[in-house]
Design a protein around this motif. Structure first.
Motif, PDB file in Angstrom:
ATOM      1  N   GLY A 164       0.798  -1.218   0.000  1.00 21.30           N
ATOM      2  CA  GLY A 164       0.000   0.000   0.000  1.00 21.30           C
ATOM      3  C   GLY A 164       0.830   1.268   0.000  1.00 21.30           C
ATOM      4  N   VAL A 165       2.051   1.193   0.522  1.00 21.07           N
ATOM      5  CA  VAL A 165       2.939   2.368   0.476  1.00 21.07           C
ATOM      6  C   VAL A 165       3.230   2.735  -0.977  1.00 21.07           C
ATOM      7  N   HIS A 166       3.532   1.730  -1.792  1.00 22.43           N
ATOM      8  CA  HIS A 166       3.811   1.986  -3.207  1.00 22.43           C
ATOM      9  C   HIS A 166       2.551   2.419  -3.952  1.00 22.43           C
ATOM     10  N   ALA A 193       3.521   6.753  -1.351  1.00 18.05           N
ATOM     11  CA  ALA A 193       3.750   7.313  -0.017  1.00 18.05           C
ATOM     12  C   ALA A 193       5.201   7.181   0.424  1.00 18.05           C
ATOM     13  N   GLU A 194       6.108   6.893  -0.494  1.00 20.64           N
ATOM     14  CA  GLU A 194       7.500   6.642  -0.098  1.00 20.64           C
ATOM     15  C   GLU A 194       8.141   7.858   0.582  1.00 20.64           C
ATOM     16  N   GLU A 195       7.922   9.036   0.045  1.00 20.98           N
ATOM     17  CA  GLU A 195       8.516  10.231   0.650  1.00 20.98           C
ATOM     18  C   GLU A 195       7.903  10.504   2.022  1.00 20.98           C
ATOM     19  N   ALA A 196       6.604  10.308   2.142  1.00 21.64           N
ATOM     20  CA  ALA A 196       5.953  10.501   3.434  1.00 21.64           C
ATOM     21  C   ALA A 196       6.472   9.506   4.462  1.00 21.64           C
ATOM     22  N   LEU A 197       6.738   8.272   4.018  1.00 23.08           N
ATOM     23  CA  LEU A 197       7.297   7.271   4.922  1.00 23.08           C
ATOM     24  C   LEU A 197       8.698   7.673   5.367  1.00 23.08           C
ATOM     25  N   ALA A 198       9.517   8.151   4.423  1.00 23.48           N
ATOM     26  CA  ALA A 198      10.872   8.578   4.773  1.00 23.48           C
ATOM     27  C   ALA A 198      10.841   9.713   5.789  1.00 23.48           C
ATOM     28  N   LEU A 229       0.327   8.852   6.943  1.00 23.95           N
ATOM     29  CA  LEU A 229       1.700   9.043   7.415  1.00 23.95           C
ATOM     30  C   LEU A 229       2.007  10.521   7.629  1.00 23.95           C
ATOM     31  N   THR A 230       1.540  11.360   6.732  1.00 25.87           N
ATOM     32  CA  THR A 230       1.775  12.800   6.882  1.00 25.87           C
ATOM     33  C   THR A 230       1.120  13.321   8.152  1.00 25.87           C
ATOM     34  N   GLU A 231      -0.114  12.871   8.398  1.00 25.18           N
ATOM     35  CA  GLU A 231      -0.811  13.318   9.604  1.00 25.18           C
ATOM     36  C   GLU A 231      -0.125  12.804  10.866  1.00 25.18           C
ATOM     37  N   LEU A 247      15.970 -12.717  -2.920  1.00 23.86           N
ATOM     38  CA  LEU A 247      15.817 -11.291  -3.226  1.00 23.86           C
ATOM     39  C   LEU A 247      15.338 -10.503  -2.010  1.00 23.86           C
ATOM     40  N   HIS A 248      14.376 -11.048  -1.284  1.00 20.83           N
ATOM     41  CA  HIS A 248      13.847 -10.339  -0.121  1.00 20.83           C
ATOM     42  C   HIS A 248      14.933 -10.131   0.931  1.00 20.83           C
ATOM     43  N   LYS A 249      15.789 -11.131   1.103  1.00 21.22           N
ATOM     44  CA  LYS A 249      16.867 -11.014   2.084  1.00 21.22           C
ATOM     45  C   LYS A 249      18.012 -10.143   1.598  1.00 21.22           C
ATOM     46  N   LEU A 250      18.355 -10.257   0.304  1.00 17.48           N
ATOM     47  CA  LEU A 250      19.644  -9.754  -0.172  1.00 17.48           C
ATOM     48  C   LEU A 250      19.569  -8.514  -1.058  1.00 17.48           C
ATOM     49  N   TRP A 251      18.489  -8.339  -1.808  1.00 19.32           N
ATOM     50  CA  TRP A 251      18.496  -7.291  -2.827  1.00 19.32           C
ATOM     51  C   TRP A 251      18.523  -5.904  -2.202  1.00 19.32           C
ATOM     52  N   ARG A 252      19.314  -5.028  -2.796  1.00 18.71           N
ATOM     53  CA  ARG A 252      19.451  -3.654  -2.318  1.00 18.71           C
ATOM     54  C   ARG A 252      18.656  -2.723  -3.239  1.00 18.71           C
ATOM     55  N   ALA A 253      17.427  -2.470  -2.852  1.00 18.46           N
ATOM     56  CA  ALA A 253      16.525  -1.674  -3.689  1.00 18.46           C
ATOM     57  C   ALA A 253      16.970  -0.221  -3.711  1.00 18.46           C
ATOM     58  N   ARG A 254      17.067   0.328  -4.913  1.00 15.43           N
ATOM     59  CA  ARG A 254      17.606   1.672  -5.092  1.00 15.43           C
ATOM     60  C   ARG A 254      16.538   2.715  -5.398  1.00 15.43           C
ATOM     61  N   SER A 255      15.321   2.280  -5.707  1.00 19.74           N
ATOM     62  CA  SER A 255      14.243   3.220  -6.010  1.00 19.74           C
ATOM     63  C   SER A 255      12.935   2.603  -5.572  1.00 19.74           C
ATOM     64  N   ARG A 256      11.897   3.421  -5.537  1.00 15.49           N
ATOM     65  CA  ARG A 256      10.611   2.970  -5.010  1.00 15.49           C
ATOM     66  C   ARG A 256      10.000   1.852  -5.827  1.00 15.49           C
TER      67      ARG A 256
END
Length: 630
Positions: free
Chosen positions: A243-245, A249-254, A354-356, A430-439
């Motif tokens: 749901g974040v994606h 809402a990625e920026e709001a989460l950050a 998240l913003t609220e 992938l869930h354990k190891l992958w380094r996600a670089r973008s949303r």
């Protein structure tokens, strides 16, 4: 006196195509087509109706030719996810097997809350001949056809038995497709005679319509309770779900994480909500998660779920959240998910909520203790060292392990690449190891974990993001399920990249089989033995040659060094390109770190074989730790 309404005489199929071409969504001031194209395979149930209508309106509704009905749905779903659920494709099929082939794709779309419009042909509404070709005769009900198999996997289903019935059905279909809570597969079953029937349609039906995609805020009472729960927690953990994606809402989460210091773990659908190098990102959660995230979960006194359904992989089948007084706060746009695990519901759009929350907590100057931040930061660093060890290849001239394959890919991608996967042993690694670089780099379909999703979904993603490198990561088991859309990629010049990993069988299920006493029975791609097991030599199947025979450029890699070069060449390619590699140790899953949390797969309660007896003993120990959060 009734005012005169202007009309246009069209067939039902023509009217539907024209209607669809005028539907739009709008969110945050961005407006786009809701149905931007139609996939189709034609037969007697749709060729004279929708087939004729699509050629009538080619300027308004682009058409794409598929090879498999299920694959067409996967391509539409991939497009919809990459488009933020604001735009999708329609899929039309004939009656009979063409329609029933949609069921798996429809289930995947609905489970993952991703919109797709299904337009299967149906039997005659007027029944001039009974039965017609491919009709399922149901003695107890004359109004049932095979299309009814789509009812339980559709968020909305209607059978258009008369021309005028299309108007309310089409409007309801658009409402559901654009609803962030209800969206999923939508089915309009179209009897083949009705498709071709003409009707005088009110011109208002074809006027442009814009469907607003809502961002509801939180109820003030629920928000106040949520703020109190967070302020009173000593060891809070946030779980970011898909749901974040969907909400962007990625920026709001950050901002929330940076303001509060609360660590963020992610589900398969939520991975990438924070970049891998964000200080508050602690990686995947649950059975396929990191040691860092899972240990935080075990000790958490408040779990903040944002846009997550809390599947059994996330909760480790109800064993992960061990603290006796742990509570749950669920920020979710769907009330159904907001109330899970007896949690405090915060029913709102993820970004709005998240913003609220951030604003309310900043008024109180709330932040977790520095000691807590130091603790998870040090644990995260230790896990990163384990990832480095898995990716490292000291001997570049040998066959790679599966983690080393991921390491080679990790070394050449940047934030523009998108990787797609769905099933097998790769999701866990992938869930354990992958380094996600973008949303949106990490595109894992794990709500349905459907083998065969990756290649057609990559086509859909590439259509939505034509300027980005798009990778379909597939094992040999998944490839053999559904390679046919390679032909579509070649035909339309869609430059997807396939990383095809050959490990000679169902490696993931083979590993699971071993742990539950199944002794890897029936999971290897090997010749059959006289004892009824498949323990002979590996099958002499050349998947690289198969991909090439379908028109794809294929690069074979025998060693780590070859693989690095092939991946770099494929990334630069402007035509559909496959990198084929055989990994080490065909009888093991991957060599990645083992599962950091349990997953419930019931083991035989009685057995004579020692492996099953031992597995049952371990199973009973794990089951005893499961709890219901009430």
């Amino acid at each position: 006196m009734t005012p005169t309404t202007s009309t246009t005489r069209l067939t039902v199929a023509q009217a539907l195509v024209r209607f669809l071409s005028a539907q739009y969504t709008e969110r945050d001031g961005i407006r786009q087509r809701l149905i931007s194209a139609t996939w189709g395979i034609f037969g007697h149930g749709n060729v004279a109706g929708l087939g004729q209508a699509l050629i009538e309106y080619t300027a308004d509704m682009p058409y794409h030719q598929g090879r498999n009905e299920q694959s067409m749905v996967h391509a539409a779903v991939g497009y919809a996810r990459q488009s933020g659920r604001l735009s999708t494709h329609a899929v039309t099929t004939s009656i009979g097997p063409g329609a029933t082939n949609l069921v798996t794709g429809a289930a995947l779309a609905t489970i993952n809350h991703l919109p797709v419009l299904l337009l299967p042909g149906d039997i005659f509404a007027t029944r001039p001949a009974d039965p017609v070709l491919q009709q399922l005769e149901v003695p107890y009900a004359g109004d049932v056809s095979v299309n009814d198999t789509l009812r339980p996997v559709s968020k909305y289903f209607d059978r258009v038995m008369r021309p005028e019935a299309l108007i309310p059905a089409a409007l309801q279909a658009m409402r559901v497709l654009s609803d962030p809570v209800e969206t999923g597969a939508v089915t309009l079953a179209l009897p083949q005679d009705v498709q071709a029937e003409a009707y005088d349609w009110p011109d208002e039906f074809f006027a442009e319509r814009t469907w607003a995609v809502r961002r509801p805020g939180a109820d003030p009472t629920e928000l106040a309770e949520a703020v109190r729960a967070i302020r009173s927690a000593k060891r809070p953990l946030l779980i970011a779900g898909g749901g974040v994606h969907h909400s962007r809402a990625e920026e709001a989460l950050a901002e929330f994480a940076e303001a509060t210091g609360i660590p963020v773990a992610s589900t398969q659908a939520g991975k990438g909500s924070l970049r891998h190098d964000h200080p508050q990102d602690v990686g995947g959660i649950g059975h396929t998660g990191t040691a860092t995230a899972d240990e935080l979960a075990r000790l958490a006194d408040l779990v903040i779920g944002v846009g997550t359904r809390y599947t059994d992989f996330t909760t480790a089948s109800g064993t992960l959240f061990e603290k006796p007084d742990v509570r749950f706060l669920n920020l979710n746009i769907a009330p159904y998910d907001g109330h899970k695990l007896a949690g405090l519901p915060l029913v709102a759009d993820a970004r709005s909520g998240l913003t609220e929350l951030t604003e309310a907590l900043q008024l109180h100057g709330h932040r977790v203790p520095d000691s807590y931040v130091t603790e998870y930061a040090e644990d995260k660093e230790r896990w990163e060292q384990r990832v480095d060890a898995c990716y490292e290849a000291d001997e570049p001239d040998v066959r790679p392990t599966q983690p080393q394959v991921l390491g080679a890919l990790d070394a050449i991608v940047d934030e523009s690449d998108v990787i797609i996967n769905a099933a097998g042993s790769l999701p866990g690694d992938l869930h354990k190891l992958w380094r996600a670089r973008s949303r949106d780099q990490y595109h894992l379909e794990y709500g349905y974990s459907c083998m065969g999703y990756e290649i057609p979904a990559a086509i859909g993603v590439k259509m939505a993001a034509p300027d980005r490198p798009v990778w379909a990561l597939v094992g040999d088991g998944t490839y053999l399920m559904m390679p046919t859309e390679i032909v579509t990629a070649v035909q339309e010049g869609i430059a997807i990249k396939i990383l095809l990993v050959q490990n000679h069988g169902y490696a993931s299920i083979g590993g699971l089989s071993e742990t539950v006493g199944g002794e890897r029975f029936g999971t290897a791609y090997r010749f059959a033995s006289q004892d009824g097991t498949y323990t002979g030599a590996p099958l002499p199947v050349d998947l690289a040659a198969n991909a090439a025979s379908l028109g794809m450029r294929v690069l074979r890699a025998k060693t780590v060094r070859d693989l690095r070069a092939a991946l770099a060449e494929a990334r630069d390619a402007d035509t559909p390109t496959c990198v084929y590699v055989e990994t080490q140790t065909a009888d093991t899953v991957s060599g990645a770190p083992p599962a950091q949390a349990w997953w419930d797969v019931p083991v035989a309660e009685t057995a004579t074989r020692a492996s099953a007896v031992k597995a049952r003993e371990l199973y009973e120990r794990h089951v005893s730790t499961r709890r219901r959060h009430l």
